[in-house]
Design a protein around this motif. Structure first.
Motif, PDB file in Angstrom:
ATOM      1  N   ARG A 227      70.284   8.001  91.077  1.00  0.00           N
ATOM      2  CA  ARG A 227      68.860   8.453  90.694  1.00  0.00           C
ATOM      3  C   ARG A 227      68.047   7.000  90.465  1.00  0.00           C
ATOM      4  O   ARG A 227      66.721   6.718  90.649  1.00  0.00           O
ATOM      5  N   LEU A 228      68.396   5.670  89.734  1.00  0.00           N
ATOM      6  CA  LEU A 228      68.159   4.467  89.910  1.00  0.00           C
ATOM      7  C   LEU A 228      67.540   3.920  90.076  1.00  0.00           C
ATOM      8  O   LEU A 228      66.437   3.462  90.602  1.00  0.00           O
ATOM      9  N   ALA A 229      69.128   3.740  91.571  1.00  0.00           N
ATOM     10  CA  ALA A 229      69.019   2.925  92.373  1.00  0.00           C
ATOM     11  C   ALA A 229      67.528   3.541  93.560  1.00  0.00           C
ATOM     12  O   ALA A 229      66.695   2.417  94.206  1.00  0.00           O
ATOM     13  N   MET A 230      68.451   4.688  93.887  1.00  0.00           N
ATOM     14  CA  MET A 230      66.407   5.474  94.109  1.00  0.00           C
ATOM     15  C   MET A 230      65.278   5.784  93.922  1.00  0.00           C
ATOM     16  O   MET A 230      64.078   5.103  94.742  1.00  0.00           O
ATOM     17  N   GLU A 231      64.587   4.845  91.929  1.00  0.00           N
ATOM     18  CA  GLU A 231      63.370   4.870  91.664  1.00  0.00           C
ATOM     19  C   GLU A 231      63.125   4.110  91.999  1.00  0.00           C
ATOM     20  O   GLU A 231      62.289   3.637  92.753  1.00  0.00           O
ATOM     21  N   GLU A 232      63.955   2.783  91.643  1.00  0.00           N
ATOM     22  CA  GLU A 232      63.834   1.270  92.273  1.00  0.00           C
ATOM     23  C   GLU A 232      63.175   1.602  93.503  1.00  0.00           C
ATOM     24  O   GLU A 232      62.481   0.245  93.550  1.00  0.00           O
ATOM     25  N   GLY A 233      63.833   1.482  94.455  1.00  0.00           N
ATOM     26  CA  GLY A 233      63.120   1.647  95.793  1.00  0.00           C
ATOM     27  C   GLY A 233      61.854   2.232  95.946  1.00  0.00           C
ATOM     28  O   GLY A 233      61.400   1.980  96.863  1.00  0.00           O
ATOM     29  N   LEU A 234      61.502   3.964  94.868  1.00  0.00           N
ATOM     30  CA  LEU A 234      60.163   4.609  95.541  1.00  0.00           C
ATOM     31  C   LEU A 234      59.107   4.115  94.814  1.00  0.00           C
ATOM     32  O   LEU A 234      58.272   3.978  94.868  1.00  0.00           O
TER      33      LEU A 234
ATOM     34  N   GLN B 195      53.543   7.392  93.017  1.00  0.00           N
ATOM     35  CA  GLN B 195      52.206   6.679  92.288  1.00  0.00           C
ATOM     36  C   GLN B 195      52.646   5.390  94.265  1.00  0.00           C
ATOM     37  O   GLN B 195      51.338   5.004  93.640  1.00  0.00           O
ATOM     38  N   SER B 196      53.513   5.526  94.542  1.00  0.00           N
ATOM     39  CA  SER B 196      53.343   3.950  95.402  1.00  0.00           C
ATOM     40  C   SER B 196      53.534   4.617  97.041  1.00  0.00           C
ATOM     41  O   SER B 196      52.612   3.364  97.537  1.00  0.00           O
ATOM     42  N   GLY B 197      53.079   5.685  97.676  1.00  0.00           N
ATOM     43  CA  GLY B 197      53.028   6.328  98.433  1.00  0.00           C
ATOM     44  C   GLY B 197      54.198   5.932  99.388  1.00  0.00           C
ATOM     45  O   GLY B 197      54.412   6.131 100.368  1.00  0.00           O
ATOM     46  N   VAL B 198      55.365   5.597  99.117  1.00  0.00           N
ATOM     47  CA  VAL B 198      56.448   5.593  99.617  1.00  0.00           C
ATOM     48  C   VAL B 198      57.786   7.019 100.341  1.00  0.00           C
ATOM     49  O   VAL B 198      57.459   7.660  98.839  1.00  0.00           O
ATOM     50  N   THR B 199      57.743   7.542 100.588  1.00  0.00           N
ATOM     51  CA  THR B 199      58.685   8.790 101.125  1.00  0.00           C
ATOM     52  C   THR B 199      59.632   8.911 100.954  1.00  0.00           C
ATOM     53  O   THR B 199      60.812   7.653 101.138  1.00  0.00           O
ATOM     54  N   ALA B 200      60.562   9.783 100.218  1.00  0.00           N
ATOM     55  CA  ALA B 200      61.563   9.800  99.304  1.00  0.00           C
ATOM     56  C   ALA B 200      62.124  10.729 100.953  1.00  0.00           C
ATOM     57  O   ALA B 200      60.975  12.166 100.819  1.00  0.00           O
ATOM     58  N   PHE B 201      63.008  10.649 100.691  1.00  0.00           N
ATOM     59  CA  PHE B 201      63.933  12.084 101.856  1.00  0.00           C
ATOM     60  C   PHE B 201      65.065  12.323 101.082  1.00  0.00           C
ATOM     61  O   PHE B 201      66.043  10.352 100.671  1.00  0.00           O
ATOM     62  N   LEU B 202      65.551  13.116 100.479  1.00  0.00           N
ATOM     63  CA  LEU B 202      67.026  13.449  99.990  1.00  0.00           C
ATOM     64  C   LEU B 202      67.457  14.390 100.868  1.00  0.00           C
ATOM     65  O   LEU B 202      67.056  15.512 101.019  1.00  0.00           O
ATOM     66  N   LEU B 203      68.619  13.793 100.785  1.00  0.00           N
ATOM     67  CA  LEU B 203      69.588  14.914 101.658  1.00  0.00           C
ATOM     68  C   LEU B 203      70.552  15.137 100.910  1.00  0.00           C
ATOM     69  O   LEU B 203      70.820  14.703 100.496  1.00  0.00           O
ATOM     70  N   ARG B 204      70.940  16.463 101.089  1.00  0.00           N
ATOM     71  CA  ARG B 204      71.573  17.655 100.787  1.00  0.00           C
ATOM     72  C   ARG B 204      72.845  17.868 101.458  1.00  0.00           C
ATOM     73  O   ARG B 204      71.942  18.452 102.633  1.00  0.00           O
ATOM     74  N   ARG B 205      73.658  17.532 101.326  1.00  0.00           N
ATOM     75  CA  ARG B 205      75.033  18.654 102.550  1.00  0.00           C
ATOM     76  C   ARG B 205      75.915  18.276 101.625  1.00  0.00           C
ATOM     77  O   ARG B 205      76.457  18.833 100.595  1.00  0.00           O
TER      78      ARG B 205
END
Lengths: 171, 478
Positions: A34-41, A71-81
Motif C-alpha cells: 500500500r505504501l509503495a503504491m501510494e508513493e508511486g501515485l 491529486q497527481s493524475g496518475v492512473t492506478a490499476f489494482l489487479l485482484r487475482r
C-alpha cells in the motif's frame, strides 16, 4: 509491482512495455505494498501504477489511494487475482472510479478447413464494467489489439467486428 | 625466510612483531633481538614503524565504513565495527563477515572476525575463538567467552601470568569467582574488563572520521528526545552539508546520520541514494523515514551528518518558469530512492534482456536507477505474461510427439485443449551445464475450452531418449 515475482518482462515488452518504461517493485508485506503504491501515485512523473494485491485492501486505504491518484493524475490499476471465482476479496467495496472484471473467452472461429487442433487466434476477453461512477455497468467482448494497436470489439456476428479503441479510465 | 620487525623499548632492542614462519620457530614478540638472532640464523629484521602501523590501521578502519557508519581502529591490530542495524544490507551477520574476510584476504591480509553483543566479547572471540569468522548468537556471548583463556580479556601480560599462577586459566573461572579478592589483588581493571565483556558496563566505540568527507555536527544545549526535534536538526544539517556538496560540485550517494547520546554511545542511521543528489528536501525525507529505528535513550546531545560516498553531480537549473513540467519531488530517481529506502535494497529493479533462449534465463534484474537497457527481446515469439519458475509438472495426453497434447491436468483441474500453436523447440545451453548438452524442450501455446491460454512444454524431442524423458510441464500463463 508484482506481488509474486512471476511477471515475465519479455511478454510485457511484446505489448509495448519495454524495459526502459517499467520499474518493478517487489514489496513483501501488505502494508508496504500500500505504501509503495501510494508513493508511486504521488509521483507525477509516472504514467500509471499497476499493483497486484492479494488480501483485503480496506476502505480507508482504498480512499487514500483514490485521493493520491486524483491529486497527481496518475492512473492506478489494482489487479485482484484469485484462484476462486467467488472469492470475497474480489467483491470488496472500494473507492475506485471504475471496477472491471476480466475473463477469458474462447478465441474466434478458425479459418476454413482447419487441422484437428486449430491454431491460436487473437485472444479474446470478456470485460464487465461492474461499477462506474456516473455511468452504467456494461459488458463487452474484446479482441486483443492488432498490428495497428487497436482493440477490436467483437460483435455477435463473426465477420462484422466493429473497430473501436477501448480506453480504461480506471483509478 | 622468517621475518621480524624490531624496535627499542628504551633499554634494549626487542622483537616487535614476527611473521608466521618466525612464530613457528619459537620467536615471540617482546623477546630480546639478540636472543632471536641467536635462535634463528639468517633472520630478516626490519625496523618497526609504529606510526606507519597506526596510519595503516586508520586506513583499514576507514575502509570498513563500507559496512557500517561506526568503525574505529583498535590498537594495535584490530578494527571495531558497530554493525547494529547494518547487517541486513549484506544479507545477515555471517554473510557480512564472510564478505569482509574475503575482501581483506584479496588485499593480501589475513584477518579474523567475530560478531557479538558486546565489543569485549567480539574482541575475545575474534582473537581466541576457534573459527576465522564467528557469529555469537544474541545473548550467547557469556557462554562463548567462558572457555577462552584469560588473555582474551584485554589484560596486561603481567596480570595474565599472575592470574595463571593463581590457577585462573579461563574467563569462565574468573566470572564465577567472588569479585572482591580479585579486585584487591589485581586492581579495578580486571572487574571492568569482565563487565565490559558481559555487557554489564557499556563500552562506547569512538568512531573514526575519515578524511575528505562532507560532514557537519550540531551540539545542543539540552538533550533532544523527540522525532520532531530530530527532524528540525536534520534540516539544519542538510542545509550545511548540501552547501558543501554544491561548492564541490558533488551529490551524495550515501548519508550517515550519527546521534551522540548523553551516555557516550553513538547511534547511526545510514541511507543511500540511487543517483547523486544534493536536494535537501529529498535527502531529509530519506533520513526522516529512518528515524523510527533510532533509540534516543536518555537524550541526544549532538548530531552529526556525514557523506562518506559522494559522486560528481552536474549543475542543473532547478526550476524554470512557473508551472514547468518538472515532476514534484524530483525525477524518477527520487521515487526509486524513497521506495528502496522503505522496502529494502533489491526490491526495486528494472528488467534487462539477457541473450539466452531459455525463458527463465532471458531476464535479469538490474538496478532501477542505472538507466534503461538498450536492447530488447526478439519480437514475435509467444511469451507468457506469467512465467512459473520452476515449471510445474502436469499430467498431459498427447497422441504424437510432434502434436500438442489433447488435454492436461493442472492443480486437479482438467483442461481440454481446443487450439494450439507449436512446437517451438528450445535447446539446452550446453555451455552452461553438462546436463543440458542434449536437452530439448518443445513448447506449445495452447488454449482450453474456456479461453485460458497456457504455455506447455515437453522435455525431450520424442526420438532421442537423451534429449529428455517426455514429461510435460506448465511454464507460463498468457
Amino acid at each position: 509491482m508484482p506481488e509474486q515475482a512471476d511477471i515475465h518482462a519479455s511478454a510485457l515488452a511484446a505489448v509495448g512495455l519495454t524495459p526502459d518504461r517499467v520499474v518493478y517493485v517487489h514489496a513483501r508485506k501488505p502494508q508496504t505494498v500500500r505504501l509503495a503504491m501510494e508513493e508511486g501515485l504521488r509521483h507525477r512523473g509516472l504514467s500509471g501504477v499497476v499493483v497486484e494485491f492479494g488480501g483485503a485492501l480496506g476502505r480507508t486505504a482504498s480512499r487514500r489511494l483514490q485521493l493520491a491518484a486524483g491529486q497527481s493524475g496518475v492512473t492506478a490499476f489494482l489487479l485482484r487475482r484469485s484462484r476462486r471465482f467467488d472469492d470475497p476479496v474480489l467483491l470488496e467495496p472500494g473507492a475506485a472510479v471504475t471496477r472491471w472484471r476480466v475473463a477469458t473467452v474462447p478465441s474466434g472461429p478458425p479459418l476454413p478447413l482447419p487441422p484437428d487442433t486449430p491454431g491460436l487466434g487473437r485472444p479474446r476477453w470478456r470485460l464487465d464494467l461492474i461499477r462506474c461512477r456516473g455511468g452504467e455497468p456494461h459488458s463487452w467482448i474484446v479482441e486483443a489489439f492488432d498490428a495497428a494497436g487497436c482493440c477490436g470489439l467483437v460483435s455477435g456476428v463473426a465477420d462484422r467486428s466493429s473497430q473501436a479503441e477501448l480506453r480504461r479510465t480506471g483509478a | 625466510m622468517p621475518l621480524i620487525t624490531a624496535g627499542s623499548d628504551g633499554r634494549r632492542m626487542q622483537v616487535a612483531a614476527a611473521d608466521r614462519a618466525a612464530l613457528a620457530l619459537g620467536i615471540r614478540p617482546g623477546m630480546a633481538l639478540a636472543h632471536a638472532r641467536a635462535m634463528v640464523p639468517g633472520l630478516v629484521v626490519e625496523d618497526a614503524d609504529p606510526e606507519g602501523d597506526s596510519a595503516a590501521l586508520a586506513r583499514m578502519a576507514a575502509w570498513c565504513l563500507r559496512y557500517s557508519p561506526l568503525t574505529a581502529g583498535d590498537h594495535p591490530d584490530g578494527v571495531w565495527i558497530d554493525i547494529t542495524g547494518c547487517a541486513h544490507l549484506q544479507g545477515g551477520e555471517a554473510a557480512l563477515l564472510a564478505d569482509m574476510l574475503e575482501r581483506i584476504a584479496g588485499g593480501g591480509t589475513q584477518a579474523r572476525a567475530a560478531a557479538a553483543d558486546t565489543p569485549g566479547a567480539a574482541h575475545a572471540v575474534a582473537r581466541f575463538g576457534p573459527d576465522q569468522a564467528a557469529v555469537v548468537a544474541s545473548g550467547g556471548h557469556q557462554a562463548a567467552i567462558a572457555p577462552l583463556p584469560t588473555a582474551a580479556l584485554r589484560l596486561p601480560p603481567e596480570t595474565v601470568s599472575a592470574l595463571r599462577r593463581l590457577g585462573f586459566e579461563r574467563v569462565g573461572q574468573m566470572a564465577e569467582t567472588a569479585r572482591g579478592p580479585l579486585v584487591r589483588r589485581f586492581g579495578q581493571q580486571v572487574a571492568l574488563r569482565l563487565d565490559q565483556a558481559s555487557g554489564r558496563v557499556f563500552e562506547p566505540i569512538q568512531p573514526a572520521v575519515p578524511d575528505g568527507v562532507a560532514a557537519h555536527r550540531l551540539a545542543f544545549i539540552e538533550p533532544l528526545l523527540t522525532a520532531e526535534a530530530f527532524g528540525t536538526v536534520i534540516d539544519e544539517l542538510l542545509k550545511a552539508v548540501c552547501g558543501e556538496l554544491e561548492a564541490a560540485g558533488q551529490g551524495a550517494r550515501r548519508l550517515d546520520l550519527l546521534f551522540e547520546r548523553i551516555d557516550g554511545s553513538v547511534q547511526a542511521v545510514r541511507t543511500g541514494t540511487s543517483a547523486p543528489s544534493r536536494d535537501a528536501a529529498h535527502l531529509a525525507r530519506l533520513l526522516r523515514e529512518r528515524l523510527e529505528t533510532v533509540d534516543p535513550g536518555m537524550g541526544v546531545e549532538a548530531m552529526q551528518l556525514r557523506v562518506p560516498l559522494a559522486e560528481a553531480q552536474a549543475f542543473r537549473q532547478a526550476a524554470g518558469l512557473a508551472g514547468g513540467d518538472h515532476p514534484e519531488g524530483g525525477g524518477i530517481a527520487a521515487l526509486i530512492d524513497r521506495l528502496e529506502n522503505r522496502l529494502g535494497p533489491g526490491s526495486v529493479w528494472r528488467a534487462a534482456p539477457v541473450g539466452s533462449d531459455v525463458p527463465e534465463r532471458s531476464v535479469a534484474a538490474i538496478p532501477a536507477a542505472g538507466g534503461a537497457p538498450a536492447c530488447s527481446w526478439p519480437p514475435g515469439l509467444p511469451r507468457p505474461v506469467r512465467l512459473l519458475d520452476p515449471p510445474q509438472p502436469v499430467a498431459a495426453i498427447a497422441l504424437l510427439p510432434d502434436q500438442p497434447p489433447v488435454a492436461f491436468t493442472w492443480r486437479r483441474k482438467r483442461h481440454r485443449i481446443m487450439r494450439a500453436d507449436g512446437p517451438e523447440r528450445i535447446r539446452g545451453e550446453w555451455w552452461r551445464r553438462n546436463a543440458e548438452v542434449a536437452a530439448v524442450r518443445d513448447y506449445f501455446a495452447v488454449e482450453d475450452e474456456e479461453g485460458c491460454r497456457f504455455w506447455l512444454f515437453r522435455r525431450g524431442d520424442g526420438s532421442d531418449p537423451a534429449s529428455g524423458d517426455l514429461r510435460w510441464f506448465l511454464h507460463g500463463l498468457f
